[in-house]
Enzyme design. Structure first.
Site, PDB file in Angstrom:
ATOM      1  N   GLY A 239       7.933   3.038  16.799  1.00 33.26           N
ATOM      2  CA  GLY A 239       7.376   1.794  17.197  1.00 33.26           C
ATOM      3  C   GLY A 239       6.260   1.870  18.213  1.00 33.26           C
ATOM      4  O   GLY A 239       5.563   0.880  18.481  1.00 33.26           O
ATOM      5  N   CYS A 342     -10.337  -5.053  -8.258  1.00 34.21           N
ATOM      6  CA  CYS A 342     -10.349  -6.394  -8.831  1.00 34.21           C
ATOM      7  C   CYS A 342      -9.237  -7.262  -8.079  1.00 34.21           C
ATOM      8  O   CYS A 342      -8.227  -7.806  -8.649  1.00 34.21           O
ATOM      9  CB  CYS A 342     -10.239  -6.400 -10.369  1.00 34.21           C
ATOM     10  SG  CYS A 342     -11.722  -5.389 -11.010  1.00 34.21           S
TER      11      CYS A 342
END
Ligand SMILES: *Cc1c(COP(=O)(O)O)cnc(C)c1O
Length: 416
Positions: A239, A342
């Site tokens: 983390g 796209c």
């Protein structure tokens, strides 16, 4: 060490010209600094030396074999979340006895593979999972070493999608449930209870959430240590946050260590850590080439040859990556850096000041060493890109660019 910087107006990866690498291997291209990986590993080990932790590099951050081998050579263990990652670790010469295995959906075949390889322990996310491990271990005539993942219920103050230690997350067990889970596991025939695990989230920039979590978890760990004779590991997860923006400071390993080591020393357990992003994030860039610059009535679009399939973090988490020109320039334009996919979400930077660029220019997407290539896909039938590693003035291709035949490999016609 500074992995990427300008020398004579040109961006370098350690001692190698980024432009030369792009010309040689094509774009888009991931470039990694081996020196950065090693120095980050050593800095963390040094900061935590009071508790001599076992550092288990978190494979999913960047799972390229050359990266895994780099850490294995430093004596690192590995944090895995699938059988495929264990396979990668073994291919890269990693020691299975230094592997910890997390994840909420381990399958029977994956558990069997991990038991046969003799991993250090499983970090277990539920009672049914513990029962599964016991069952497979019984069939193989071995014992499965387990540590439950506790969810200490702290807010790591990071993006929701990468926060894992809050009560509403799917990960781990809350404090009440976890005691029950240990008691249940103690009755299962082929398990050995060896430790406790936590991982509260990713990209955490201050030591406070870690300290808050540790305070809660230390009490539980002391209690479990008294209950179970084989209990010896405290796994504090990963983390540690890195620098994505110039005005942001990465979490200093020393700051992190000073928040955690007093608790850990008092506990007297063997410490396991699972750093991912903190070791590799700032050690990688994604180099791309400008395809076109498109002016619309509302804004400017700098269209590049890399897209969200190559680096999904901006699209998935609204993540910020700095964009630098490979040939240094002070000229700026305001607009979006977009890819060829796209999807309207296909951007690497949105509504930002960008280095002014023309078709053919090279740009570098910074801090792309973690969750970059490892999260990439072939969406829109775009072959996965190449990866290069540098150290000093040496460079090597560590993954070939995929080609169109790779896209259809394994596909079969439907014949009637
Ligand atoms: C992803 C993960 C890590 C690594 O997290 P970073 O934020 O990259 O350090 C560590 N432990 C577990 C269980 C994980 O799932």
């Amino acid at each position: 060490m500074k992995a990427f910087g300008y020398q004579g107006g040109e961006l370098f990866a350690e001692g190698v010209s980024v432009r030369e690498l792009a010309e040689r291997y094509g774009t888009p291209l991931y470039i990694y600094s081996r020196g950065h990986f090693i120095s980050r590993y050593r800095a963390l080990a040094e900061a935590m030396k009071a508790v001599k932790p076992l550092l288990c590099y978190s494979v999913k951050a960047n799972s390229n074999g050359a990266v895994l081998r780099t850490f294995a050579e430093q004596g690192s263990g590995f944090d895995i979340v699938s059988g495929g990652e264990l396979y990668r670790v073994r291919q890269a010469g990693g020691d299975p006895a230094r592997v910890v295995y997390a994840g909420v959906g381990k399958s029977m075949p994956e558990i069997e593979y991990a038991l046969r390889e003799g991993i250090l322990f499983f970090t277990v996310e539920s009672e049914p999972e513990a029962a599964m491990i016991s069952q497979v271990a019984q069939r193989l005539g071995v014992k499965g070493r387990v540590a439950f993942r506790v969810n200490p219920g702290v807010d790591p103050r990071t993006h929701t999608y990468i926060s894992t230690g809050k009560k509403e997350n799917k990960f781990g067990l809350d404090l009440e449930r976890v005691r029950h889970a240990y008691a249940a596991a103690a009755k299962m025939p082929n398990l050995e209870i060896v430790g406790l695990h936590m991982h509260i989230g990713s990209q955490i920039l201050s030591a406070e959430p870690f300290a808050e979590a540790m305070k809660v978890v230390a009490e539980l760990a002391a209690e479990l240590k008294a209950l179970y004779p084989g209990f010896r590991y405290m796994d504090i997860g990963g983390g540690i946050g890195i620098q994505y923006k110039p005005d942001q400071d990465a979490l200093d390993p020393k700051t992190y260590a000073s928040a955690l080591t007093p608790w850990l020393q008092k506990l007297g357990l063997e410490v396991v850590m699972e750093p991912g992003r903190g070791l590799v994030g700032n050690g990688g860039i994604l180099v791309c080439r400008v395809v076109a610059v498109k002016d619309s009535y509302f804004k400017k679009f700098v269209v590049i040859d890399a897209g969200m399939n190559d680096l999904i973090r901006p699209a998935l988490y609204q993540a910020h990556h700095e964009i630098q020109a490979v040939r240094e320039t002070d000229a700026r334009v305001f607009g979006d850096l977009v890819g060829p996919i796209c999807e309207s979400g296909d951007f690497l930077a949105a509504d930002r000041e960008l280095p002014a660029a023309q078709a053919g220019d090279l740009l570098a997407v910074m801090s792309a060493g973690a969750y970059g290539f490892s999260m990439s896909s072939t969406y829109n039938s775009r072959p996965r890109v190449a990866e290069v590693m540098v150290e000093g003035t040496r460079q090597a291709l560590v993954r070939e660019r995929e080609a169109w035949p790779d896209l259809v490999r394994g596909e079969r016609a439907f014949s009637s």
